[in-house]
Motif scaffolding. Structure first.
Motif, PDB file in Angstrom:
ATOM      1  N   PRO A 134      -1.094   6.974  -4.343  1.00 26.07           N
ATOM      2  CA  PRO A 134      -0.733   5.553  -4.449  1.00 26.07           C
ATOM      3  C   PRO A 134      -1.857   4.689  -5.027  1.00 26.07           C
ATOM      4  O   PRO A 134      -1.593   3.741  -5.767  1.00 26.07           O
ATOM      5  CB  PRO A 134      -0.430   5.139  -3.010  1.00 26.07           C
ATOM      6  CG  PRO A 134      -0.215   6.403  -2.252  1.00 26.07           C
ATOM      7  CD  PRO A 134      -0.969   7.465  -2.981  1.00 26.07           C
ATOM      8  N   TYR A 135      -3.101   5.033  -4.734  1.00 21.55           N
ATOM      9  CA  TYR A 135      -4.233   4.259  -5.244  1.00 21.55           C
ATOM     10  C   TYR A 135      -4.413   4.473  -6.751  1.00 21.55           C
ATOM     11  O   TYR A 135      -4.715   3.538  -7.483  1.00 21.55           O
ATOM     12  CB  TYR A 135      -5.513   4.622  -4.498  1.00 21.55           C
ATOM     13  CG  TYR A 135      -5.417   4.358  -3.021  1.00 21.55           C
ATOM     14  CD1 TYR A 135      -5.440   3.055  -2.522  1.00 21.55           C
ATOM     15  CD2 TYR A 135      -5.276   5.396  -2.109  1.00 21.55           C
ATOM     16  CE1 TYR A 135      -5.338   2.799  -1.167  1.00 21.55           C
ATOM     17  CE2 TYR A 135      -5.174   5.153  -0.753  1.00 21.55           C
ATOM     18  CZ  TYR A 135      -5.202   3.855  -0.288  1.00 21.55           C
ATOM     19  OH  TYR A 135      -5.095   3.602   1.049  1.00 21.55           O
ATOM     20  N   VAL A 136      -4.236   5.714  -7.177  1.00 25.94           N
ATOM     21  CA  VAL A 136      -4.351   6.013  -8.606  1.00 25.94           C
ATOM     22  C   VAL A 136      -3.230   5.315  -9.370  1.00 25.94           C
ATOM     23  O   VAL A 136      -3.447   4.748 -10.435  1.00 25.94           O
ATOM     24  CB  VAL A 136      -4.337   7.535  -8.857  1.00 25.94           C
ATOM     25  CG1 VAL A 136      -4.361   7.846 -10.340  1.00 25.94           C
ATOM     26  CG2 VAL A 136      -5.509   8.208  -8.157  1.00 25.94           C
ATOM     27  N   ARG A 137      -2.017   5.328  -8.818  1.00 25.80           N
ATOM     28  CA  ARG A 137      -0.901   4.628  -9.465  1.00 25.80           C
ATOM     29  C   ARG A 137      -1.166   3.125  -9.522  1.00 25.80           C
ATOM     30  O   ARG A 137      -0.940   2.483 -10.553  1.00 25.80           O
ATOM     31  CB  ARG A 137       0.397   4.896  -8.719  1.00 25.80           C
ATOM     32  CG  ARG A 137       0.958   6.280  -8.956  1.00 25.80           C
ATOM     33  CD  ARG A 137       2.322   6.432  -8.264  1.00 25.80           C
ATOM     34  NE  ARG A 137       2.837   7.757  -8.403  1.00 25.80           N
ATOM     35  CZ  ARG A 137       3.547   8.185  -9.456  1.00 25.80           C
ATOM     36  NH1 ARG A 137       3.802   7.360 -10.451  1.00 25.80           N
ATOM     37  NH2 ARG A 137       3.991   9.415  -9.506  1.00 25.80           N
ATOM     38  N   ALA A 138      -1.661   2.556  -8.440  1.00 30.60           N
ATOM     39  CA  ALA A 138      -1.929   1.113  -8.393  1.00 30.60           C
ATOM     40  C   ALA A 138      -3.023   0.715  -9.387  1.00 30.60           C
ATOM     41  O   ALA A 138      -3.010  -0.396  -9.905  1.00 30.60           O
ATOM     42  CB  ALA A 138      -2.326   0.695  -6.979  1.00 30.60           C
ATOM     43  N   SER A 139      -3.950   1.627  -9.670  1.00 30.16           N
ATOM     44  CA  SER A 139      -5.040   1.314 -10.600  1.00 30.16           C
ATOM     45  C   SER A 139      -4.578   1.328 -12.054  1.00 30.16           C
ATOM     46  O   SER A 139      -5.282   0.847 -12.932  1.00 30.16           O
ATOM     47  CB  SER A 139      -6.183   2.315 -10.425  1.00 30.16           C
ATOM     48  OG  SER A 139      -5.821   3.580 -10.962  1.00 30.16           O
ATOM     49  N   GLY A 140      -3.399   1.904 -12.307  1.00 26.46           N
ATOM     50  CA  GLY A 140      -2.917   2.008 -13.673  1.00 26.46           C
ATOM     51  C   GLY A 140      -3.465   3.219 -14.400  1.00 26.46           C
ATOM     52  O   GLY A 140      -3.271   3.369 -15.605  1.00 26.46           O
ATOM     53  N   LEU A 141      -4.157   4.106 -13.691  1.00 26.25           N
ATOM     54  CA  LEU A 141      -4.761   5.280 -14.308  1.00 26.25           C
ATOM     55  C   LEU A 141      -3.957   6.562 -14.087  1.00 26.25           C
ATOM     56  O   LEU A 141      -4.383   7.642 -14.493  1.00 26.25           O
ATOM     57  CB  LEU A 141      -6.187   5.470 -13.779  1.00 26.25           C
ATOM     58  CG  LEU A 141      -7.148   4.322 -14.062  1.00 26.25           C
ATOM     59  CD1 LEU A 141      -8.483   4.574 -13.385  1.00 26.25           C
ATOM     60  CD2 LEU A 141      -7.312   4.101 -15.545  1.00 26.25           C
ATOM     61  N   TYR A 142      -2.797   6.449 -13.462  1.00 27.37           N
ATOM     62  CA  TYR A 142      -2.003   7.651 -13.179  1.00 27.37           C
ATOM     63  C   TYR A 142      -1.616   8.382 -14.454  1.00 27.37           C
ATOM     64  O   TYR A 142      -1.512   9.600 -14.470  1.00 27.37           O
ATOM     65  CB  TYR A 142      -0.758   7.292 -12.369  1.00 27.37           C
ATOM     66  CG  TYR A 142       0.006   8.504 -11.900  1.00 27.37           C
ATOM     67  CD1 TYR A 142      -0.464   9.253 -10.823  1.00 27.37           C
ATOM     68  CD2 TYR A 142       1.164   8.919 -12.543  1.00 27.37           C
ATOM     69  CE1 TYR A 142       0.205  10.379 -10.397  1.00 27.37           C
ATOM     70  CE2 TYR A 142       1.840  10.047 -12.125  1.00 27.37           C
ATOM     71  CZ  TYR A 142       1.363  10.773 -11.057  1.00 27.37           C
ATOM     72  OH  TYR A 142       2.024  11.898 -10.631  1.00 27.37           O
TER      73      TYR A 142
END
Length: 84
Positions: free
Chosen positions: A7-15
């Protein structure tokens, strides 16, 4: 990827980077570019002149967004395992 950090990687836009997969590298090309890099000017010195890589170049090549809030900051975590 560990489901606890997804979820943190997705929220950062780096997924998107996790889905890019493996890219083959041309080691001779990388070596040639490395030999022509000038850290004093942050440019490559080529026959036709100087060249540099811009943030827009990186965005186009990777598909990453370059607008919005920066992904940066200060942390005082000593044990990153505790964050997960």
């Amino acid at each position: 990827m560990d489901p606890r950090i997804e979820p943190y990687v997705r929220a950062s836009g780096l997924y998107y980077l996790t889905e890019m997969g493996y890219t083959r590298s041309d080691h001779r090309l990388l070596q040639a570019l490395t030999e022509r890099w000038r850290p004093e000017t942050n440019t490559f010195h080529l026959r036709h002149g100087e060249m540099t890589i811009t943030l827009q170049d990186v965005a186009i090549l990777t598909g990453l967004p370059i607008d919005g809030k920066p992904v940066t900051g200060i942390t005082d975590h000593d044990d990153w395992a505790s964050v997960l």
